[in-house]
Design an enzyme around this catalytic site. Structure first.
Site, PDB file in Angstrom:
ATOM      1  N   HIS A 115      34.370  56.153  33.165  1.00 43.58           N
ATOM      2  CA  HIS A 115      33.744  54.845  33.404  1.00 43.58           C
ATOM      3  C   HIS A 115      32.315  55.011  33.921  1.00 43.58           C
ATOM      4  O   HIS A 115      32.095  55.669  34.934  1.00 43.58           O
ATOM      5  CB  HIS A 115      34.580  54.059  34.429  1.00 43.58           C
ATOM      6  N   HIS A 139      29.331  44.600  30.171  1.00 43.97           N
ATOM      7  CA  HIS A 139      30.656  44.869  29.615  1.00 43.97           C
ATOM      8  C   HIS A 139      30.964  43.998  28.394  1.00 43.97           C
ATOM      9  O   HIS A 139      31.814  44.351  27.590  1.00 43.97           O
ATOM     10  CB  HIS A 139      31.737  44.610  30.677  1.00 43.97           C
ATOM     11  N   ARG A 210      32.010  32.569  55.479  1.00 41.96           N
ATOM     12  CA  ARG A 210      32.490  32.335  56.833  1.00 41.96           C
ATOM     13  C   ARG A 210      32.681  30.829  56.962  1.00 41.96           C
ATOM     14  O   ARG A 210      31.719  30.084  57.181  1.00 41.96           O
ATOM     15  CB  ARG A 210      31.473  32.859  57.853  1.00 41.96           C
ATOM     16  N   CYS A 257      26.831  36.765  59.926  1.00 38.16           N
ATOM     17  CA  CYS A 257      27.716  36.219  60.953  1.00 38.16           C
ATOM     18  C   CYS A 257      27.451  36.936  62.272  1.00 38.16           C
ATOM     19  O   CYS A 257      27.219  38.143  62.297  1.00 38.16           O
ATOM     20  CB  CYS A 257      29.171  36.414  60.536  1.00 38.16           C
ATOM     21  N   TYR A 392      29.738  31.660  69.927  1.00 38.45           N
ATOM     22  CA  TYR A 392      28.446  32.195  69.502  1.00 38.45           C
ATOM     23  C   TYR A 392      27.465  32.329  70.668  1.00 38.45           C
ATOM     24  O   TYR A 392      26.301  31.951  70.584  1.00 38.45           O
ATOM     25  CB  TYR A 392      27.863  31.347  68.365  1.00 38.45           C
TER      26      TYR A 392
END
Lengths: 541, 541
Positions: A115, A139, A210, A257, A392
């Site tokens: 491959h 492909h 997220r 994040c 946070y």
């Protein structure tokens, strides 16, 4: 084997990506006929316009290899029917590796070593190649299909696939199978590290996700964006009006994040939260209108000293009907770079990423870049949303698990500090000593538009360092760099060791650096882990 | 002994400095009669309005102690005459400690243990107390003078002090003897760490000095500031015109040399440059006019995209007549915070600090805050001065001593990363185990207006941390904090050790942190060393 492939990947990188002086830096890197021989059998993922020749050459080889088996003339009606769960058993750790394409089932075990994209084919093991071929379109040629048909062993029986019970998340969108799911409901998934550095702009399908709540299903033509002034006056806009009324801008910008690399910090000392590894980060080109222009149009003076913050409200609701919310300081909000975006990498923002509107706050943490944006409010105070006030925020390492969390003693995370991680090779990759070197790739980024000025690698624990080649967006200068920096390096396997760590770290434009370990930055919520990234490598003699 | 004093200092700090909610934060902290007993014999330096009572009580004690020797009635004419060089021999390491005040010579050996300011009196050992009393004015009372007279041993013969040979630096100003001179010509000196945290705004006399060339001697009334536009047009202004024409602003802002803490980095691995220890940094209140207002007045559009940089030229000249120069990006130059200043802590800027005009670039490195400012030029390019192009750029640790320095591969230093250092106790201070704790003080600061959000201390190498109390300027918020943060903490002496390190480190508003060691930031020129600050302490059982 991976070491070998990695080395080829490295060569490909050097020839085709034009590192350090990249023009455009999209997914089309052009190609140069003269160098084809170098990567004929090399990695083709991520470079849409190259590699086809590689496949064509391979096609000839493959036909030759399999001609005596006469697989290519098998009659479809004679082949067995397989259920999805049977295919699933032939995953990457099975003896025989199966994949499906449309309704065909293929045993590709003997093809893997041939491959052109190396063992990345294993990402689809036991499942469909279709979503990967959608990303790597080289492909989709008659030749490649003919190769694939040579490996056919049956047909897929798509009936009787058990459906999930309906719940608040049943209407979430389909996702790409290469995403690494850390939590299914709400959906939280990392980008696959082995594919991440293939693309300067992360394809939308591979962009990490997220979500805090179920994904809203919004008809663009019905959506309204409301803007509320200090006096409570409002204006509201359809998506179409927004596009027509204001000038559009495009900016390359990272979303990361605050919990990226939390799993790493958890290894130093236990923390709470979703165990993100190192790819809760992606980079895209966002197109939209300036937040500042909308505010001005709503009659808001962006230099009004009474206005300290701009709040954003999403259309995603918790079970009590409360929407996701966040805010940013006005000083940031009035910057050139803050957009209300409707396009992500040139197409409508996909549902998982905030369709139809998302606020993009370049240089800030992901949590402030509110998706499914429906409301903008200017205020003297920060947003009082849970995610602004009780999440946070990174505590001191002096605050331990079980201690009372006094949220108002720490500021809400806005700008991100300098970050850097290796994406390939994966941890505990086995390399052959005879290869001599290992090729690595990764990303670096810093908040506040502070461009990355260098990335260094060490294989001796930080005693000595070498510099990496960097790929950056040419449109952005070091004072305004919101897109990430990709890097690569070829590191020598140190003599006389059975294993070693590759360490990567970056420096931003203000000469901010990363700490060696989590020792000084550990925090109970496992936020903003940016210690030196270490990848252990095993040496086979 | 120092441990004891430090503990007292700590108590004083807590009671009188109103940490974390400081109003005004000047040198006058007010006082509270009720607490007098606590610090009667405590440290008085730095608090102009307190401590007098301490001295008064001491005065009674001192008179009692020395009455039987009848020194107070000594006749001046009977006392010997001493030359300066004789006094110098009685410095801090001598058996008998002498000081002078005006033309008096005093043997204060027996007074040191009674001095309310502790062993800070030793800063004047073998020399004059006059410059210290000028800073700590509580000394200037009849009672204190009477105590001092009790220790008189003679008169100072001020004739025949050898004069230095005239050179380019002969006309440099007088300096305070407490400054720690790292280089005499050009003059480069650190603030004394034992006095630095006494003052939120460093007194001008103690403000560190970093000169590159001889100090210009400019008559304010003759000075002109020239502003040059892209088209070569100029305007020029006298200092008086500048004051009258534009609105004045005052800002608390740190100046830090890019080489601060270089000596520390040199211990990790040899570097080149002036061996600054940890106090090539000070904090002052600067008053002046906005650079932006001057530029606008000169007809310069500060949003003109052709203008990328603003250059500053000093009046200090090298032997070829080339002035000191530097530049900052236009985006910074047009900010609210950048001033052309004429006052430093409320008085005309002293000669060593740029009289009559200095550009103040809050949040940036000292090298860009050009002193003796005589010319401002807007340009598409950075300044081509030596100090912009061939200095003040930090290389990768991959570049070693002796390697070619490719200056254009690294950006000029502008914003500083987060910095933190302990000022007291000094390294290798001996503490008594019985004291139980050691009181520490220090400073932290970060570039770009990023306020310090916390400072942590460890005595176990970073395994565990405790938080410090912080003193910040109330007028500045965490997004716009250009003044420094002073901190203090009381740390427990760890059990069962003969020595230990106190480690201090800070976190800024963008959650930038400091690296543990110099390993990843070492650079051949020893610039921007901001690894965790470690102070070794010796424990006496």
């Amino acid at each position: 084997m991976l070491g070998q492939r990695a080395a080829t990947f490295g060569r490909f990188f050097r020839q085709k990506r034009n590192f350090n002086k990249l023009a455009g830096a999209g997914t089309d890197y052009g190609h140069d006929e003269r160098n084809y021989s170098y990567y004929k059998y090399a990695y083709i993922g991520g470079a849409a316009t190259v590699g086809l020749l590689g496949y064509k050459s391979l096609f000839r080889t493959a036909k030759l290899d399999h001609a005596h088996e006469d697989k290519s003339v098998k009659k479809l009606e004679n082949l067995p029917m397989y259920k999805q769960e049977e295919v699933k058993k032939h995953g990457k750790d099975a003896d025989r590796i199966w994949v499906t394409y449309k309704d065909g089932v293929y045993d590709v075990t003997d093809f893997i070593s041939m491959h052109p994209g190396g063992d990345k084919i294993l990402l689809a093991a036991g499942a469909a190649v279709d979503p990967f071929w959608a990303l790597y379109s080289q492909h989709k040629t008659a030749e490649v299909l003919e190769i694939l048909e040579g490996y056919r062993i049956g047909r897929l029986d798509v009936k009787d696939v058990p459906k999930a019970e309906p719940d608040a998340f049943s209407n979430d969108p389909e996702r790409h199978p290469a995403l690494l799911v850390r939590n299914a409901k709400p959906f939280n998934a990392e980008s696959p590290p082995s594919l991440l550095t293939d693309h300067f702009y992360t394809p939308n399908e591979l962009f990490f996700v997220r979500n805090h709540l179920p994904v809203p299903d919004i008809k663009t033509e019905d959506h309204r964006l409301t803007v509320e002034t200090l006096n409570g006056k409002t204006i509201d806009l359809s998506v179409d009006e927004l596009k027509k009324k204001y000038k559009s801008y495009t900016i390359g910008s990272v979303i990361q994040c605050a919990g990226n690399r939390r799993a790493d910090m958890n290894q130093y000392k236990k923390v709470q939260g979703l165990m993100w590894e190192g790819t809760a980060i992606s980079n895209a080109e966002w197109t939209g209108v300036r937040l500042r222009d909308i505010l001005a149009d709503a009659g808001i003076d962006v230099f009004d000293e009474k206005i300290k913050h701009v709040h954003f409200e999403g259309s995603d609701l918790d079970p009590t009907g409360t929407p996701y919310g966040a805010s940013i300081p006005m000083e940031k909000a009035r910057g050139n770079e803050v957009l209300v975006a409707y396009h992500m990498n040139g197409v409508d923002i996909p549902r998982d990423h905030g369709a139809p509107l998302r606020v993009i706050v370049p240089g800030n943490v992901g949590a402030r870049q509110v998706k499914w944006l429906r409301r903008i409010i200017v205020s003297e105070k920060e947003s009082d949303s849970h995610w602004q006030q009780k999440d946070y925020r990174a505590f001191s390492p002096a605050v331990n698990m079980g201690d009372e969390l006094k949220w108002d003693t720490v500021p809400s995370i806005q700008e991100y500090p300098v970050q850097c991680a290796i994406c390939t090779p994966a941890p505990n990759t086995k390399v052959d000593r005879d290869d001599g070197t290992v090729d690595i790739s990764g990303y670096a980024w810093s908040g506040g538009g502070r461009g990355i000025i260098r990335i260094e690698i060490s294989v001796d624990g930080g005693e000595t360092w070498s510099s990496c080649e960097m790929e950056q967006e040419e449109k952005q200068d070091v004072e305004h760099m919101y897109a990430w920096t990709l890097f690569k390096a070829e590191v020598k396997i140190p003599p006389g060791v059975k294993e070693f760590n590759i360490i990567a770290k970056a420096v931003d434009r203000s000469y901010n650096t990363q700490p060696e370990t989590a020792s000084g930055i550990w925090n109970v919520r496992g936020l903003i882990h940016n210690a030196w990234h270490r990848v252990p490598i095993i040496v086979k003699d």
